[in-house]
Scaffold this active site. Sequence first.
Site, short mmCIF file in Angstrom:
data_model
loop_
_atom_site.label_atom_id
_atom_site.label_comp_id
_atom_site.label_asym_id
_atom_site.label_seq_id
_atom_site.Cartn_x
_atom_site.Cartn_y
_atom_site.Cartn_z
CD1 TRP A 1 64.47 6.83 -22.47
CD2 TRP A 1 63.61 7.29 -24.48
NE1 TRP A 1 63.61 7.89 -22.34
CE2 TRP A 1 63.07 8.18 -23.55
CE3 TRP A 1 63.21 7.38 -25.82
CZ2 TRP A 1 62.14 9.18 -23.90
CZ3 TRP A 1 62.29 8.36 -26.18
CH2 TRP A 1 61.76 9.24 -25.23
CG ASP B 1 70.32 7.28 -25.34
OD1 ASP B 1 70.70 8.40 -24.94
OD2 ASP B 1 69.13 7.01 -25.57
CE LYS C 1 65.35 13.71 -21.43
NZ LYS C 1 65.61 12.42 -22.04
C1 LIG Z 1 64.87 11.70 -23.24
C2 LIG Z 1 65.62 10.53 -23.77
C3 LIG Z 1 65.56 10.17 -25.13
C4 LIG Z 1 64.71 10.90 -26.14
O1 LIG Z 1 65.30 12.10 -26.42
P1 LIG Z 1 64.67 13.09 -27.54
O2 LIG Z 1 65.72 14.15 -27.57
O3 LIG Z 1 63.35 13.53 -27.04
O4 LIG Z 1 64.58 12.32 -28.82
C5 LIG Z 1 66.32 9.10 -25.54
N1 LIG Z 1 67.09 8.41 -24.68
C6 LIG Z 1 67.14 8.73 -23.37
C7 LIG Z 1 68.01 7.93 -22.46
C8 LIG Z 1 66.42 9.80 -22.88
O5 LIG Z 1 66.48 10.12 -21.58
#
Ligand SMILES: *Cc1c(COP(=O)(O)O)cnc(C)c1O
Length: 360
Positions: A102, A172, A196
Amino acid sequence: MARVYNFSAGPSMLPLEVLETAANEMLDYGGSGQSVMEMSHRSKEYDAIIKEAEADLREIMNIPDNYEVLFLQGGASTQFAMVPLNLMTKNGKADYVITGQWANKAYKEAARYGKARAVASSADKTYSYIPKVEKADFDPEADYVHICMNNTIYGTKWNNIPDTGDVPLIADISSCILSEPIDVSKFGMLYAGAQKNLAPAGVTIVIVRKDLLGNAMDITPTMLNYVTHAENESMFNTPPCYTIYVAGLVLKWIKKLGGLEKMAEINRKKAAILYDFLDNSKMFKGTVVAEDRSLMNVPFITGNDELDAKFVKEAKAAGFVNLKGHRSVGGMRASIYNAMPVEGVEKLVEFMANFEKENA
Ligand SMILES: *Cc1c(COP(=O)(O)O)cnc(C)c1O
């Protein structure tokens, strides 16, 4: 009805209480005679839902008043572009720490809009650790430093926030939002896809310091400009109404439980049960260095692909689902987000111990 223990990395488990409330309110929300799914986003009822969700998020995360809270669409992945379009605009450069897929995707996207620089990476050891970085490693002229706080695929977490001096830090927090207290004031911006730890897929939370806004690149599409959404209280266009409603229910559940201190206590307990077992097992072992372990995502292996596959299959039959590891790491991964009860982790460890005995 038999519900399983769901260890999915995302979309993932929601608290049972939240699902029950949503089910009870499905046909008639609060005497309105409608489902939240059917409601105008401009209605009095819906206005109260989104306002309360924002107020609860601000309260639970202790978000200072000089930060905007936005409910957006497009997932965390859209933030990979929105962050540089809106914020890589003073000196046109930004620093990224590459701690997994990511983080790397965020870096690559930013490189399309300016001078993105990879400051450090843990790719050399399949991202099983967080690289040591200090203030001197960062460019004081960078518009921001970007990190991925919890690396969902690899099971690492920044347990210490890096010192970036005066350069705004952006994180993030998709897979660790609301898992423990976080000092929002240390960041220029935080963002998270909801699926999540907060809600079903569909909404992305952005928490951004107000003074950083208003300098987006000219090419920035209206919908990708934070100011568009800040000025319209996340109602420039139709927001992901139902997802925000469920996020609101999850936030109320966290409040009732005792907030993030309590949430963190439960999460630390769950993680300790699993890591203690892994540290003492002769068959299973964790893949991450101890000091950088995640509270939310726990990858582990037996070292034997056939045995891994047998474990995943038998676990599924026993009601422990989605334990297969990410294709880039192999083995297994147990995601133990907020909604996973302590009992689910205890039972998993019991199952693992039995599997180890039977397959020794
Ligand atoms: C799941 C995840 C993403 C991607 O998220 P989307 O909502 O599918 O774009 C990005 N960063 C992290 C840390 C993630 O766990």
